[in-house]
Each structure stands twice: as structure tokens, then as C-alpha cells.
Design an enzyme around this catalytic site. Structure first.
Site, PDB file in Angstrom:
ATOM      1  N   LYS A  89       0.810  -1.227   0.000  1.00 21.05           N
ATOM      2  CA  LYS A  89       0.000   0.000   0.000  1.00 21.05           C
ATOM      3  C   LYS A  89       0.842   1.275   0.000  1.00 21.05           C
ATOM      4  O   LYS A  89       0.423   2.306  -0.522  1.00 21.05           O
ATOM      5  CB  LYS A  89      -0.940   0.008   1.208  1.00 21.05           C
ATOM      6  CG  LYS A  89      -1.995  -1.090   1.176  1.00 21.05           C
ATOM      7  CD  LYS A  89      -3.055  -0.808   0.135  1.00 21.05           C
ATOM      8  CE  LYS A  89      -4.203  -1.809   0.228  1.00 21.05           C
ATOM      9  NZ  LYS A  89      -5.156  -1.637  -0.898  1.00 21.05           N
ATOM     10  N   GLU A 111      -9.640   5.958   3.192  1.00 21.01           N
ATOM     11  CA  GLU A 111     -10.479   4.913   3.776  1.00 21.01           C
ATOM     12  C   GLU A 111      -9.562   3.728   4.036  1.00 21.01           C
ATOM     13  O   GLU A 111      -8.500   3.612   3.422  1.00 21.01           O
ATOM     14  CB  GLU A 111     -11.580   4.515   2.789  1.00 21.01           C
ATOM     15  CG  GLU A 111     -11.178   3.497   1.711  1.00 21.01           C
ATOM     16  CD  GLU A 111     -10.121   4.002   0.746  1.00 21.01           C
ATOM     17  OE1 GLU A 111     -10.021   5.226   0.561  1.00 21.01           O
ATOM     18  OE2 GLU A 111      -9.374   3.181   0.176  1.00 21.01           O
ATOM     19  N   SER A 372       1.488  -9.838  -0.904  1.00 20.84           N
ATOM     20  CA  SER A 372       1.210  -8.404  -0.816  1.00 20.84           C
ATOM     21  C   SER A 372       1.421  -7.803   0.565  1.00 20.84           C
ATOM     22  O   SER A 372       1.684  -6.614   0.702  1.00 20.84           O
ATOM     23  CB  SER A 372      -0.221  -8.129  -1.275  1.00 20.84           C
ATOM     24  OG  SER A 372      -1.126  -8.920  -0.535  1.00 20.84           O
TER      25      SER A 372
END
Lengths: 387, 256
Positions: A89, A111, A372
Site C-alpha cells: 500500500k 479509507e 502483498s
């Protein structure tokens, strides 16, 4: 690139900007400037330096020897879990924070579902000295407590969202509403390849570094690239530079929840139909009256009833195969990785790992799994599942 | 000519449009509320078709949408209820793109025409898509598209919206979600006082954040009328009779 977004903001039939008039100036501002900023040399240099020295890129492409022996194929893990903050991210949030600075925005909103995007946003904001507000569903706040504490320690304000299913979808609604009410000084950092045009492409461009690195790190092309898909940002990142290498099989793994034959699932492409959620046309899980269905997944990061419009397009033109695995299969895959490789994966990434169980292999296959994120945030779920 | 256009033609100022959510507070309250609003002298009604994810709405209307959906409201049931409403009050429907898209836009327009709906507000319908795909369809079914403008809407865009309109233009009092502002609108609001000088062909009704009779009087002074939503929904929430409540609310808000 033949799969890139067109001038109107669409990938085939999917995408667009279904926004109320109140957001029109913000979206226009972003649309008219993001490509120029992303391609600006000074921007590229600043981002590259941060990705190297702050995030720790390039992340390793690790040959998982024991996992490979277990399956009888060559399995590589793209170690996004080793990024600073523990997931891919941060690739997106650092880029978007630099973009926000160039747009003279002093306030950042985001969010978050699992909290990984929230932590990555809070981190980037702390680094740049920007105000940061993160919307998070009340249910997710409960099940991802460590990440909530992290965000707060990093100086972000975490706002609990009590509407709807109290998860990622509702947190996204609330962030959009915040942006409507605070448009002049605020930049909204969407965490996935969803939302109105130009967000899907913006986030795609910032995550594409994953596949760019895999290509350089690999000797020749992989046979398969496998990634989990909620909104789909790590998957697009892992697929992007292979999209035109048609021999490379690309596989997106959705969260099946308790199974796609039950009403507790988040497998949008298996269960959804066309429609607009969070301002773009894609597939979504909805009733015959167009009401969005509350999804279920053990993984808060995949607990989303929609999917990015580029994924919808890649699904329809059959460039990517989308499958799904259940909560239970993901848990088993996580345990396998822990015991065979000494790596605790995020529950999200465990869905990609679980797909290995569904594949048949040639011994020469070279399979890249995009790992991830790391599993620290999921310890309570893993512990509960083990007892 | 539609009932809506007739009203706009004959009454050039002081218009009052009241919003209610279909299926709220009780599943079948819509006809009672619409007819009571008509009896109380309201010029037109805006009927909200509930959606699970209303991004342009603040807390009050989000809640009314959620309650209505929980009550079991559906689009087909709303069309049934609209048949029970008096034909004498102009009706516009307000919803989001997804429910209408899933229902089927043409089918939706057909049903609107059948039950006497004259206008549609879909705040997240992109203007470009409307022009490319739906302008013809709306015309065929006698429906006026109603677009939002904000203090930030550019001149060129205002012109385009005016050209595409055929009834009224919906000006939001400030760029916000519905029912957001606290403390009412100020008389010194230059956006409001400049509305009539925008030179638009169509009448302008101002909505969002009108919560008192003073607010209403102010927007009726500066524009052709006002639209009240959240405040009415709040008012309905704790009243035993929606019929009495609707009439009382209109009395209070118009200082009648």
C-alpha cells in the site's frame, strides 16, 4: 498500452466518473494534472528515492524452495510484505502524498479496510507533515486493532464509520462525503484501483512498480503471476507489465468467504453484475433492485463488494483468470507458508497462496505469487483459527 | 405540458419543493405524505428512491434510506405507491445511478411516465453520459432531467446545464452533502444573491442545508424557490401521524 484507460476514463465498458457535481472540480483538477505530475522528472526522482531508502525497494523476488518442492514447480514470492509498513500500500500513498503536495493540499483523507492502507497513508503523512484522517468501518476497527493503534501513533485521526455493513465499502462512502464537504484543502488518497476516473489509473501507475521489478528480477518470463483481489491494487501492480506478454497466465484470486454458493462471500466477479459503486462502472454484488450487498470475507482487506474497473475489463476480455478461495482455504495456505518458509503472510495474500492448491503444474513452471503483505495484523485471527 | 412545467410557468417565485424518502418512516407512508404536502400548499415534491450507498447525502437522509430499505421498499413498490398520490402535485424522483441502471433506464423512464413523474434527479449521472445515452430517452418519456449546480460550477458548465435542462435547475447552497450545515444560511451569502444574475433560462431552486423558515425565505428571495429535505425527514422521524406532521411542518417552515 492496449489495456490502458482511454480519454473518457474507461477501460472498455468500465470506469468513468459517476460523481455528484460537488466533486466535479476536484476530479477535473486531478484528471488534468496527474499524468503530468507522475511523469515530471523531479517527482519521479523524489518518489524513486523514497521508495528505495524509505520503503526498501526493490523488494526481493524470493525463490521459495520448500514450497516449490511441496508443489513440484518453481514458486517465487514477490516480497511486498517486506515494504516499510508491511504491505504494498505504501507504493501508492507515497506517490499520492507527493501529488497532493504539488496540488497544494494540506489535508489528507483515506479509507481503510484491513488498516494497511490507513497505516501507509498515516505513515506518508507523518513523513510529509500533513494532516491525516482515516475512515474505517466500526467492524474493521474491532478486528484490526493493532493497525488502529499504529495509525493513531503515527498521528492520524481514525474516524469510526457506523453506516451500512461498517466495513470498507462504508468507510469509502464516508471518505467521499468528507471530500465533498472539504474539497478545497483536501486530497483523497484512495487505497485501491477503484473510485472515479482518474483514480483507477493513478493507483495502477503507482503500483505498477511491482511488476516492473518482477520483470527485471526474473530470468525470462514467469509462466504464471498470482495475486489476491479485493479492489485489486496489488494484483494490478503485479500484472501490469505482463499484460501484453500474452503467454504469461495472470490469475486474480477473490475472497470466497464461506463459499460462493453461500450468502457469505466477497467474490465480486463470481457473484456480481454490472453497476456503479464508488463512482465507477464495474462489477458489484447487488440485489435485483441495485442495492449493494454486504460482503463477507475473513480478510478485512478483501471484504469489498466491488472491484476495480480495469479488473472488470480484464475479466471480460479474458486476459486475466479470476478465481476464488474460501476463508478456510486461505487459513490453511497461511499455515503452510508459515511452516514451510517461515513467513507469516497477511490473510489477503494467503488467498493468492491458496490458489496453488487448485493448480496443476509442470515441473518447469515458474509461478510468481504476489505476497502483498505480512500477517502481524492478523495474529488474533490465526490464533483463534488454531485453537 | 407536464404538471411540473405548468407550475413553473404560472408561479415564478416563492416555490417550495419538499423531499421525502419513499418507504420512510413506514413502508407505505408515501401517498399519505405526498397528498398531505399537496393539501398544505407545497408546489412540488421530490421523492427519494432509497439506495444503500447514497454518497451525496448526510446522516439524516442516509438513515431514512437505510430504514426504508429495511422496511422492504423496492422500486416497483414505489411506482405502485405513486399511483395512489394525487396527480395534481408535480413529482420529481431523486435517486442514484446504480438502482436505475440495474432496474433498466428505459423501463424506469416508462414507469415514471405511467405514474406521472415529471423529472429525475440523479446526482451521480455524468452529463456526458446523459447526452450520449439518455437525453433522447428522457425526452421520449416526457421527463425533465434536473441537474445540480454548485458555487464552483464553471460558467461554461452552467451554460451546458441550462441548455440540457427543461424544467428547473437545482442549486446546492454550498458544496456539501445534504443536511450538513449548522447555523443556517447567511443573508450575506454572495453565491445566493448572485444566482439570478447568472443569466440562466430556467428557474433555479436552491436546496441543501435549508433548515429554518428564515433560510427558506432567504433562498426564495434570491432564487425561484427552495427545496427542503433533511429537515423534513428529521421532523417526520418522531411524529405519530405523517399526515399531521407534513401539514404542521409546512406551516412552520413557511411561517404560514
Amino acid at each position: 498500452m492496449k489495456y490502458d484507460v482511454n480519454e473518457q476514463g474507461f477501460y472498455g465498458d468500465f470506469g468513468g466518473a459517476f460523481i455528484p457535481e460537488m466533486l466535479y472540480p476536484n476530479i477535473q483538477e486531478l484528471k488534468s494534472s496527474y499524468r503530468k505530475i507522475l511523469n515530471d522528472d523531479a517527482f519521479k526522482k523524489e518518489l524513486a528515492s523514497l521508495l528505495k531508502d524509505y520503503v526498501g525497494r526493490p523488494t526481493p523476488l524470493y525463490f521459495a524452495k520448500r514450497l516449490s518442492e511441496h508443489y513440484g514447480a518453481n514458486i517465487y514470492l514477490k516480497r511486498e510484505d517486506l515494504c516499510h509498513t508491511g504491505a504494498h500500500k505504501i507504493n501508492n500513498t507515497l506517490g499520492q502524498v507527493l501529488l497532493a503536495q504539488r496540488l497544494n493540499k494540506s489535508r489528507i483523507i483515506a479509507e481503510t479496510g484491513a488498516g494497511q492502507h490507513g497505516v501507509a497513508t498515516a505513515t506518508a503523512c507523518a513523513l510529509m507533515g500533513l494532516e491525516c484522517i482515516v475512515y474505517m468501518g466500526a467492524k474493521d476497527i474491532e478486528r484490526q486493532a493493532p493497525n488502529v493503534s499504529r495509525m493513531k501513533m503515527l498521528g492520524a485521526e481514525v474516524r469510526s464509520v457506523h453506516s451500512g455493513s461498517k466495513t470498507l465499502k462504508d468507510a469509502t462512502n464516508e471518505a467521499i462525503r468528507d471530500w465533498i464537504n472539504n474539497q478545497e484543502d483536501t486530497h483523497y488518497i484512495i487505497g485501491s484501483v477503484v473510485g472515479p476516473d482518474p483514480y483507477p489509473d493513478l493507483v495502477t501507475q503507482l503500483q505498477a512498480i511491482i511488476s516492473e521489478e518482477i520483470k527485471k528480477q526474473m530470468d525470462g518470463l514467469p509462466t504464471h503471476v498470482v495475486a489476491c483481489v479485493g479492489g485489486g491494487s496489488n494484483a494490478i501492480g503485479a500484472f501490469y507489465h505482463f499484460l501484453e506478454d500474452e503467454t504469461v497466465k495472470l490469475i486474480g484470486v477473490e475472497a470466497g468467504g464461506l463459499g460462493i454458493k453461500t450468502d457469505k462471500s466477497a467474490a465480486t466477479l463470481a457473484l456480481g453484475s454490472r453497476g456503479v459503486l464508488h463512482a465507477s462502472m464495474s462489477y458489484l454484488m447487488q440485489t435485483s433492485d441495485g442495492q449493494v450487498i454486504e460482503p463477507h470475507s475473513i480478510s478485512a482487506g478483501l471484504d469489498y463488494p466491488g472491484i476495480g474497473p480495469l479488473h472488470a475489463h480484464l475479466h471480460d476480455c479474458k486476459r486475466v483468470l479470476y478465481s476464488n478461495v474460501t476463508d478456510q482455504e486461505a487459513l490453511e495456505a497461511a499455515n503452510r507458508l508459515m511452516q514451510l518458509e517461515g513467513i507469516i503472510p497477511a490473510l489477503e495474500s494467503s488467498h493468492a497462496l491458496a490458489y496453488l492448491e487448485k493448480m496443476t503444474f509442470n515441473s518447469t513452471d515458474k509461478i510468481v505469487i504476489n505476497l502483498s503483505g505480512r500477517g502481524d495484523k492478523d495474529m488474533s485471527t490465526y490464533i483463534n483459527a488454531a485453537t | 405540458m407536464s404538471t411540473l412545467k405548468k407550475v413553473l410557468e404560472t408561479k415564478k417565485e416563492g416555490l417550495l419543493n419538499i423531499y421525502c424518502t419513499a418507504g420512510y418512516p413506514e413502508l407505505n407512508d408515501l401517498p399519505t405524505i405526498v397528498n398531505a404536502l399537496h393539501d398544505a400548499g407545497v408546489d412540488m415534491v421530490e421523492i427519494g428512491i432509497p439506495y444503500s450507498d447514497p454518497i451525496a447525502d448526510g446522516e439524516t437522509i442516509q438513515k431514512s434510506n437505510a430504514v426504508a430499505l429495511k422496511n422492504g421498499i423496492t422500486i416497483d413498490l414505489i411506482f405502485e405507491q405513486l399511483k395512489e398520490c394525487t396527480p395534481d402535485i408535480p413529482k420529481v424522483v431523486m435517486t442514484y445511478f446504480n438502482p436505475v441502471f440495474k432496474y433498466g433506464l428505459e423501463h424506469f423512464c416508462q414507469q415514471c411516465q405511467k405514474v406521472g413523474v415529471d423529472g429525475i434527479i440523479i446526482p451521480d449521472l455524468p452529463i456526458g453520459l446523459y447526452q450520449a445515452s439518455y437525453e433522447e430517452m428522457f425526452k421520449n418519456y416526457g421527463l425533465s432531467p434536473i441537474f445540480l449546480i454548485t458555487p464552483q460550477t464553471s460558467k461554461d458548465r452552467l451554460q451546458l446545464i441550462d441548455d440540457l435542462s427543461s424544467a428547473f435547475i437545482y442549486a446546492v447552497s454550498s458544496s456539501s452533502t445534504t443536511g450538513k450545515a449548522t447555523g443556517g444560511l447567511s443573508d450575506g451569502n454572495t453565491y445566493l444573491s448572485g444566482l439570478k444574475d447568472l443569466g440562466l433560462k430556467h428557474p433555479i431552486l436552491v436546496g441543501f442545508n435549508i433548515s429554518t423558515s428564515d433560510d427558506l425565505a432567504l433562498v426564495q428571495k434570491h432564487a425561484h424557490g427552495g427545496i427542503i429535505g433533511s429537515e423534513f425527514i428529521k421532523y417526520l422521524s418522531d411524529k405519530p401521524s405523517p399526515e399531521v406532521a407534513a401539514q404542521q411542518f409546512v406551516k412552520e417552515i413557511t411561517k404560514g
